[in-house]
Design a protein around this motif. Sequence first.
Motif, PDB file in Angstrom:
ATOM      1  N   ILE A 200       0.839  -1.206   0.000  1.00  0.00           N
ATOM      2  CA  ILE A 200       0.000   0.000   0.000  1.00  0.00           C
ATOM      3  C   ILE A 200       0.871   1.252   0.000  1.00  0.00           C
ATOM      4  O   ILE A 200       0.597   2.223  -0.724  1.00  0.00           O
ATOM      5  CB  ILE A 200      -0.942  -0.002   1.219  1.00  0.00           C
ATOM      6  N   ALA A 201       1.928   1.244   0.807  1.00  0.00           N
ATOM      7  CA  ALA A 201       2.832   2.389   0.840  1.00  0.00           C
ATOM      8  C   ALA A 201       3.471   2.614  -0.523  1.00  0.00           C
ATOM      9  O   ALA A 201       3.640   3.763  -0.967  1.00  0.00           O
ATOM     10  CB  ALA A 201       3.911   2.172   1.898  1.00  0.00           C
ATOM     11  N   LYS A 202       3.815   1.541  -1.222  1.00  0.00           N
ATOM     12  CA  LYS A 202       4.393   1.658  -2.561  1.00  0.00           C
ATOM     13  C   LYS A 202       3.371   2.204  -3.553  1.00  0.00           C
ATOM     14  O   LYS A 202       3.708   3.009  -4.423  1.00  0.00           O
ATOM     15  CB  LYS A 202       4.902   0.294  -3.026  1.00  0.00           C
ATOM     16  N   VAL A 203       2.124   1.756  -3.426  1.00  0.00           N
ATOM     17  CA  VAL A 203       1.070   2.252  -4.313  1.00  0.00           C
ATOM     18  C   VAL A 203       0.860   3.745  -4.100  1.00  0.00           C
ATOM     19  O   VAL A 203       0.715   4.516  -5.059  1.00  0.00           O
ATOM     20  CB  VAL A 203      -0.246   1.473  -4.089  1.00  0.00           C
ATOM     21  N   LEU A 204       0.843   4.194  -2.855  1.00  0.00           N
ATOM     22  CA  LEU A 204       0.678   5.616  -2.566  1.00  0.00           C
ATOM     23  C   LEU A 204       1.863   6.426  -3.093  1.00  0.00           C
ATOM     24  O   LEU A 204       1.708   7.595  -3.463  1.00  0.00           O
ATOM     25  CB  LEU A 204       0.528   5.828  -1.057  1.00  0.00           C
ATOM     26  N   HIS A 205       3.012   5.810  -3.124  1.00  0.00           N
ATOM     27  CA  HIS A 205       4.209   6.492  -3.614  1.00  0.00           C
ATOM     28  C   HIS A 205       4.234   6.585  -5.135  1.00  0.00           C
ATOM     29  O   HIS A 205       4.840   7.485  -5.709  1.00  0.00           O
ATOM     30  CB  HIS A 205       5.454   5.754  -3.115  1.00  0.00           C
ATOM     31  N   SER A 206       3.578   5.630  -5.792  1.00  0.00           N
ATOM     32  CA  SER A 206       3.625   5.558  -7.244  1.00  0.00           C
ATOM     33  C   SER A 206       2.489   6.361  -7.873  1.00  0.00           C
ATOM     34  O   SER A 206       1.685   6.981  -7.189  1.00  0.00           O
ATOM     35  CB  SER A 206       3.542   4.099  -7.706  1.00  0.00           C
ATOM     36  N   ASN A 207       2.421   6.309  -9.194  1.00  0.00           N
ATOM     37  CA  ASN A 207       1.320   6.946  -9.923  1.00  0.00           C
ATOM     38  C   ASN A 207       0.106   6.031  -9.824  1.00  0.00           C
ATOM     39  O   ASN A 207      -0.040   5.082 -10.574  1.00  0.00           O
ATOM     40  CB  ASN A 207       1.707   7.169 -11.382  1.00  0.00           C
ATOM     41  N   PHE A 208      -0.762   6.328  -8.868  1.00  0.00           N
ATOM     42  CA  PHE A 208      -1.881   5.451  -8.544  1.00  0.00           C
ATOM     43  C   PHE A 208      -2.791   5.193  -9.744  1.00  0.00           C
ATOM     44  O   PHE A 208      -3.332   4.110  -9.917  1.00  0.00           O
ATOM     45  CB  PHE A 208      -2.688   6.066  -7.398  1.00  0.00           C
ATOM     46  N   LEU A 220      -0.944  -6.150  -5.097  1.00  0.00           N
ATOM     47  CA  LEU A 220      -1.899  -5.938  -4.007  1.00  0.00           C
ATOM     48  C   LEU A 220      -3.254  -6.547  -4.352  1.00  0.00           C
ATOM     49  O   LEU A 220      -3.877  -7.220  -3.518  1.00  0.00           O
ATOM     50  CB  LEU A 220      -2.030  -4.439  -3.736  1.00  0.00           C
ATOM     51  N   VAL A 221      -3.710  -6.332  -5.569  1.00  0.00           N
ATOM     52  CA  VAL A 221      -4.998  -6.864  -6.017  1.00  0.00           C
ATOM     53  C   VAL A 221      -4.970  -8.393  -6.038  1.00  0.00           C
ATOM     54  O   VAL A 221      -5.968  -9.050  -5.716  1.00  0.00           O
ATOM     55  CB  VAL A 221      -5.357  -6.309  -7.407  1.00  0.00           C
ATOM     56  N   LEU A 222      -3.836  -8.983  -6.378  1.00  0.00           N
ATOM     57  CA  LEU A 222      -3.731 -10.440  -6.442  1.00  0.00           C
ATOM     58  C   LEU A 222      -3.917 -11.095  -5.079  1.00  0.00           C
ATOM     59  O   LEU A 222      -4.325 -12.254  -4.989  1.00  0.00           O
ATOM     60  CB  LEU A 222      -2.373 -10.841  -7.024  1.00  0.00           C
ATOM     61  N   PHE A 223      -3.647 -10.366  -4.013  1.00  0.00           N
ATOM     62  CA  PHE A 223      -3.832 -10.915  -2.674  1.00  0.00           C
ATOM     63  C   PHE A 223      -5.307 -10.963  -2.268  1.00  0.00           C
ATOM     64  O   PHE A 223      -5.694 -11.777  -1.424  1.00  0.00           O
ATOM     65  CB  PHE A 223      -3.060 -10.093  -1.640  1.00  0.00           C
ATOM     66  N   VAL A 224      -6.127 -10.089  -2.843  1.00  0.00           N
ATOM     67  CA  VAL A 224      -7.522  -9.932  -2.398  1.00  0.00           C
ATOM     68  C   VAL A 224      -8.319 -11.237  -2.466  1.00  0.00           C
ATOM     69  O   VAL A 224      -8.975 -11.618  -1.486  1.00  0.00           O
ATOM     70  CB  VAL A 224      -8.219  -8.808  -3.185  1.00  0.00           C
ATOM     71  N   PRO A 225      -8.323 -11.983  -3.598  1.00  0.00           N
ATOM     72  CA  PRO A 225      -9.088 -13.237  -3.636  1.00  0.00           C
ATOM     73  C   PRO A 225      -8.631 -14.234  -2.578  1.00  0.00           C
ATOM     74  O   PRO A 225      -9.453 -14.982  -2.023  1.00  0.00           O
ATOM     75  CB  PRO A 225      -8.818 -13.773  -5.050  1.00  0.00           C
ATOM     76  N   LEU A 226      -7.350 -14.247  -2.280  1.00  0.00           N
ATOM     77  CA  LEU A 226      -6.826 -15.165  -1.270  1.00  0.00           C
ATOM     78  C   LEU A 226      -7.333 -14.793   0.121  1.00  0.00           C
ATOM     79  O   LEU A 226      -7.605 -15.672   0.941  1.00  0.00           O
ATOM     80  CB  LEU A 226      -5.295 -15.154  -1.294  1.00  0.00           C
ATOM     81  N   PHE A 227      -7.469 -13.501   0.384  1.00  0.00           N
ATOM     82  CA  PHE A 227      -7.972 -13.062   1.685  1.00  0.00           C
ATOM     83  C   PHE A 227      -9.466 -13.349   1.828  1.00  0.00           C
ATOM     84  O   PHE A 227      -9.932 -13.839   2.858  1.00  0.00           O
ATOM     85  CB  PHE A 227      -7.717 -11.567   1.874  1.00  0.00           C
ATOM     86  N   ILE A 228     -10.226 -13.033   0.793  1.00  0.00           N
ATOM     87  CA  ILE A 228     -11.679 -13.192   0.857  1.00  0.00           C
ATOM     88  C   ILE A 228     -12.081 -14.652   1.025  1.00  0.00           C
ATOM     89  O   ILE A 228     -13.015 -14.975   1.768  1.00  0.00           O
ATOM     90  CB  ILE A 228     -12.335 -12.596  -0.405  1.00  0.00           C
ATOM     91  N   THR A 229     -11.387 -15.558   0.347  1.00  0.00           N
ATOM     92  CA  THR A 229     -11.737 -16.984   0.420  1.00  0.00           C
ATOM     93  C   THR A 229     -11.258 -17.650   1.699  1.00  0.00           C
ATOM     94  O   THR A 229     -11.566 -18.817   1.939  1.00  0.00           O
ATOM     95  CB  THR A 229     -11.151 -17.749  -0.776  1.00  0.00           C
ATOM     96  N   SER A 230     -10.503 -16.935   2.539  1.00  0.00           N
ATOM     97  CA  SER A 230      -9.998 -17.547   3.773  1.00  0.00           C
ATOM     98  C   SER A 230     -11.103 -17.780   4.797  1.00  0.00           C
ATOM     99  O   SER A 230     -10.992 -18.663   5.657  1.00  0.00           O
ATOM    100  CB  SER A 230      -8.917 -16.661   4.394  1.00  0.00           C
ATOM    101  N   ASN A 231     -12.184 -16.951   4.734  1.00  0.00           N
ATOM    102  CA  ASN A 231     -13.287 -17.037   5.699  1.00  0.00           C
ATOM    103  C   ASN A 231     -12.806 -16.935   7.140  1.00  0.00           C
ATOM    104  O   ASN A 231     -13.377 -17.540   8.050  1.00  0.00           O
ATOM    105  CB  ASN A 231     -14.077 -18.349   5.519  1.00  0.00           C
TER     106      ASN A 231
END
Length: 462
Positions: A200-208, A220-231
């Motif tokens: 997240i810090a890198k994203v804020l530093h870059s051209n969002f 960062l987006v690639l992690f989202v499905p893994l988090f959501i399916t963890s239940n």
Amino acid sequence: MNNGFEAKLYKAYLFFLPFGYFMKYELPLQGYLFSMFSCFFFWPGCFLMFFNKSKKYCPPLLKGWQNMTLFQSIYTFALASILFMPLGPLNGENTIRACIGMIIFGIVVLLNISYNVYAFTHLITWNQAEKIFRKSIYVLLFVGYLQLASIRVGGPFSALYHALGTVFFLSEELDRGAQFFGSEASAVATLFLFIIPYLIAKVLHSNFFDVWKNKDLLLLVLFVPLFITSNSSSVLMSMAMVVAVTICLFLRYRGFYKVCLVCSLLAGMSVAVAYGLGDMKFQGKSVDQESLDYILLGKITDTENHSTMMRSSSIVNDMKIFFKYPITGVGDGLQGYWYNENLPIIYLASTEVQDLASGKNGIADGGGAYFPLMLSAYGLIGVFFLFLFLGGYKQYIIPKRHEKNVTIPIVMFRIFICVFLSSAWFGLGIRQNFVVCFVLSLPIIYQATLMTTKKKEVTYNG
């Protein structure tokens, strides 16, 4: 910066930091000396640090850690000496023996933080560290999606996963979702302490808004499905907090960021206080365990969930001790003398709780949750010293008005602290948690860097 053997040791330490045990191994004193695979590089690195004749920098925050560790060690040993005769022996131990291990763990925390500061002032640069983080992220994503494919598809993915599991520390029971190198889905929440704040810090530093060129945003987006399916309740709650804090930092809502911190603290505190007062209304398997209500709130009151009962039994004991001895506490490591007295009978359904209650593992300590442990060990006296100590961190926690240039490590720390303020009430600790120690080191590393390179850091203007 030195690119020799010491630097390589620390780089290996950083690379393996998010992976926990990583590989299967059995060693004497494993739970104490090698609680993470990174420890294989930490201990020799610390040994070499003491023999390095280069000037050691001690920023004010590091001096604060030294003073806090000294206070906790002296205070605990003094209480153990005072209570030696009144409490007597228990489960083959006594008060002195019970407190020594906790004092050593506290010293290891200080050693860990000192090693991180030393490494960034003598061995590696922040840019070199970022390259290591990126490699760790690739490994995590590979393992996470392999686990998800093994659950949802099976076949060759399952075969490959189980083959890797013969060498690496990978859970054999994937009943819900990706667990990475943890033994259960809730272990995924540790990524919200280090890896996710970094991205997240890198994203804020870059051209969002330049999405196609923003590799950090893609990761960062690639992690989202893994988090959501963890239940996992801890994962989903951590994710919600991180999203809220990120929005505040991105839009520079200084007031709302403070609100997030306060809400996080109060949410965690309310759970711990409710346990201590015995106000939890328990439920069993009659509740749908796949429902969102259960995942977010029901699990902490589920009497059928033995892992939850094990963790919360220490919280119950810690809070009851604090309510009984609010000024002084009872000393770190001595909480087990009150464990059976304060333990709700219903918790004995857990075999792990039975082992602690029977004295099979000696005298129980204060558990893993940082704040309940602090309250039960040091009471309000400890809280007073903790507030004095945290005064040095305040300038890094709360954004200044019209703040323009903020380093990536400080953004990471601000996201981390919001998760920590709630999680440290019911599960997250500092001792033997090298990931937490690393993130707590970031403001000190920043101070040390100012002393050595005159503010030569990577900044962002977002």
